[in-house]
Structure formats: C-alpha cells, structure tokens
Design an enzyme around this catalytic site. Structure first.
Site, PDB file in Angstrom:
ATOM      1  N   CYS A  82       2.986 -17.782 -18.607  1.00  0.00           N
ATOM      2  CA  CYS A  82       2.197 -16.549 -18.660  1.00  0.00           C
ATOM      3  C   CYS A  82       2.674 -15.688 -19.832  1.00  0.00           C
ATOM      4  CB  CYS A  82       2.351 -15.800 -17.346  1.00  0.00           C
ATOM      5  SG  CYS A  82       1.518 -14.202 -17.327  1.00  0.00           S
ATOM      6  N   CYS A 133       2.056 -11.882 -11.761  1.00  0.00           N
ATOM      7  CA  CYS A 133       1.699 -10.557 -12.291  1.00  0.00           C
ATOM      8  C   CYS A 133       0.209 -10.248 -12.145  1.00  0.00           C
ATOM      9  CB  CYS A 133       2.123 -10.432 -13.754  1.00  0.00           C
ATOM     10  SG  CYS A 133       1.104 -11.369 -14.899  1.00  0.00           S
ATOM     11  N   CYS A 153      -9.947 -23.925 -17.311  1.00  0.00           N
ATOM     12  CA  CYS A 153     -10.393 -23.475 -18.631  1.00  0.00           C
ATOM     13  C   CYS A 153      -9.680 -22.151 -18.911  1.00  0.00           C
ATOM     14  CB  CYS A 153     -11.911 -23.309 -18.587  1.00  0.00           C
ATOM     15  SG  CYS A 153     -12.618 -22.914 -20.176  1.00  0.00           S
TER      16      CYS A 153
HETATM   17 ZN   LIG Z   1       2.133 -13.447 -15.227  1.00  0.00          ZN
END
Ligand SMILES: [Zn+2]
Length: 165
Positions: A82, A133, A153
């Site tokens: 992330c 998050c 995607c």
């Molecule tokens: Zn995150």
C-alpha cells in the site's frame, strides 16, 4: 415513447459525465467513515503525506489514467505494498498482463485487502481497499486467469513495489 428513451439516455449520459466525481467522493467518504481501520488519519494528514495523485486515488477513490503506471510493465520479483501504509497487498507471482492498462493480479495477499460493492458507473462492481488504512485500490472482476478466475484491477499509484531480496 422513443423520446422518453432518448431523454433517459441523455440524463444518464450527463449524470455519468457531470456527477461521477462528486458521487465518487460522497461514496468513498461514506465508506471510510463507517469503518474502523488500524491506521486512521484525517484528510489533511493524508494530504500532507501523499502525493496529489496518491491522495485522489487512495482517499477519494479516483481512477488513474490507464497505461500511466510505472508498475504496469514491472516484472521484477517482489511485493506490492500500500502506498499509504506499506501493508503488503499483492505478490509479483500473481501479477499478469490483463491488457487493460492497469496493474492486474489474480490474487491478493489474504486478509490485507477488504471489499465493498459500488454502483458508481451504473452497475455493480466490487471495490477493493487496503484493509489496514482503508485506501482505495481498485476493483475486482470475475474475468481473470486461473487459478482464481479473478482480476484485481489496481491503480498503480496506490501501490509501491518492494523488490525481493
Ligand atoms: Zn494501506
């Protein structure tokens, strides 16, 4: 009758073009407000930490333009994490070329990605976001390759790549 259909189509077209941005914001805000995430920050905190492009995708559920991600053609071994909180999300071994212009994976790292349903473009889609998050990542579709048949995607801007040792 025909006129009604034309008008209905026009309204649909105009509302897709005109309101999509607002709808996306409203939906993503609502989605994220209703949930508790391990990493919680205010919008202004996120704005300071993320680039503009990262912020619009991760926090406002925008979609990056296809074929713009530097990660699209990346074939190195490693882990996609992330871009906001560094949670590992996808392994390079599950990445494939979907031809869509967005980095695509057939499997997430289990437990680190969470799902929601959205109707932003008029039909049902499964939205996916970082389970840590809440950052918006992209959508998952059921037209992917084996072994899962899924196509995650993903906006490349929502990801950072960590090469394998
Ligand atoms: Zn995150």
């Amino acid at each position: 009758m025909k006129i009604n259909i034309v008008i209905a189509l026009l309204v649909l077209f105009v509302s897709c073009k005109g309101n999509s941005q607002n709808k996306e914001k409203a939906t993503s805000t609502k989605t994220n407000d209703n949930k508790e995430f391990a990493v919680q920050k205010t919008n202004s905190e996120w704005k300071k930490e993320l680039t503009d492009a990262e912020y619009y995708v991760l926090r406002e559920a925008a979609t990056e333009n296809p074929f713009t991600s530097q990660l699209l053609k990346n074939k190195e071994k490693g882990t996609y994490v992330c871009a906001a909180c560094s949670t590992p999300l996808f392994k390079s071994s599950t990445k494939f070329d979907s031809g869509t212009g967005w980095p695509s994976f057939y499997e997430e790292i289990e437990g680190n990605v969470a799902y929601d349903v959205d109707y932003k473009i008029g039909y049902k889609r499964t939205e996916e976001h970082c389970a840590t998050c809440g950052g918006h990542l992209g959508h998952v579709f059921e037209d992917g390759p084996n072994p899962t048949g899924l196509r995650h995607c993903i906006n490349g801007v929502a990801l950072n790549f960590v090469p394998a040792e």
